[in-house]
Design an enzyme around this catalytic site. Structure first.
Site, short mmCIF file in Angstrom:
data_model
loop_
_atom_site.label_atom_id
_atom_site.label_comp_id
_atom_site.label_asym_id
_atom_site.label_seq_id
_atom_site.Cartn_x
_atom_site.Cartn_y
_atom_site.Cartn_z
N SER A 137 0.86 -1.18 0.00
CA SER A 137 0.00 0.00 0.00
C SER A 137 0.89 1.22 0.00
CB SER A 137 -0.89 0.01 1.24
OG SER A 137 -1.55 1.26 1.38
N TYR A 150 -2.69 -0.53 10.76
CA TYR A 150 -2.63 -0.90 9.34
C TYR A 150 -1.31 -0.44 8.73
CZ TYR A 150 -3.74 -1.16 4.37
OH TYR A 150 -3.72 -1.43 3.02
#
Length: 235
Positions: A137, A150
């Protein structure tokens, strides 16, 4: 360009979103796709579309991971590509973040990548070739509010892939990392296809094309890192 015809590719998190798009595109390019996810029903439908193999598995379970490798080798006799796409996300202030959600996120995002990489490396080393593509990501390179856990999992995944790249490059094994921005999928309970996400998010097919790009690079070229995010996304 590197021809993907008859290359055997394992794709994790393949039942939906980015993983499904990657599996479908690789099949179009002639690869033999081994689709991996927990949802057996969705995998069977995908295996029919790709004319490939579906192996339900929990990416954080070492026994399941070894079974995926065994099934791929039993059906196709080799493994050429591993796409580590499986991932989960949950967002909250650190003080309110449940410990079991921490465990779940690190199990899928980090341990899953670790277990699959570890499992394929003996075969890649024996054949002196192989390509691992990690889909992390863009938050592996930045921080944001509510993203403590996260982001930590994606930083860890990124560091692992970067170190692995240096460990195996001399043995003919490539490791590439793709950093998507916002993508229009079911990630984090989102509902893809809304008017808002149509304007602001990438499509799963965009990330699939990025995967294809790094896999089709000539043998002497290593695309280590590829960032892809919508122009509307704020950093």
């Amino acid at each position: 360009m590197n021809d993907l015809t008859d290359k055997v590719a394992i794709v994790t998190g393949a039942s939906r979103g980015i993983g499904r798009a990657v599996a479908l595109l690789l099949a179009i390019q002639g690869a033999r796709v081994v689709s991996v996810a927990r949802s057996a029903d969705e995998l069977e439908e995908l295996a029919h579309k790709t004319n490939g193999l579906a192996v339900p598995a929990d990416v954080a379970d070492e026994t399941d991971v070894q079974n995926v490798i065994s099934e791929a080798l039993r059906h196709y006799g080799r493994i050429d590509i591993l796409v580590c796409n499986a991932g989960v996300g949950s967002f909250n202030l650190l003080e309110h973040f449940p410990a079991d959600e921490w465990d779940r996120m690190f199990d899928v995002n980090v341990k899953g990548t670790f277990l699959f990489c570890k499992a394929v490396l003996p075969y890649f080393k024996a054949q002196k070739s192989g390509h691992i593509v990690g889909i992390t990501s863009d938050v592996a390179r930045r921080t944001f509010e509510h993203g403590t856990v996260y982001g930590a999992s994606k930083f860890a995944q990124d560091a692992m892939l970067g170190s692995l790249r240096k460990e195996v490059r001399a043995q003919g094994i490539k490791v590439s990392t793709i950093y998507p921005g916002l993508v229009d999928t079911y990630f984090n309970e989102a509902k893809p296809g809304s008017l808002e996400t149509e304007k602001t998010h990438l499509k799963p097919a965009d990330i699939a094309q990025a995967v294809r790009y790094v896999l089709e690079a000539p043998p002497h070229v290593v695309v280590d890192e590829l960032m892809i995010h919508p122009l509307t996304q704020e950093w």
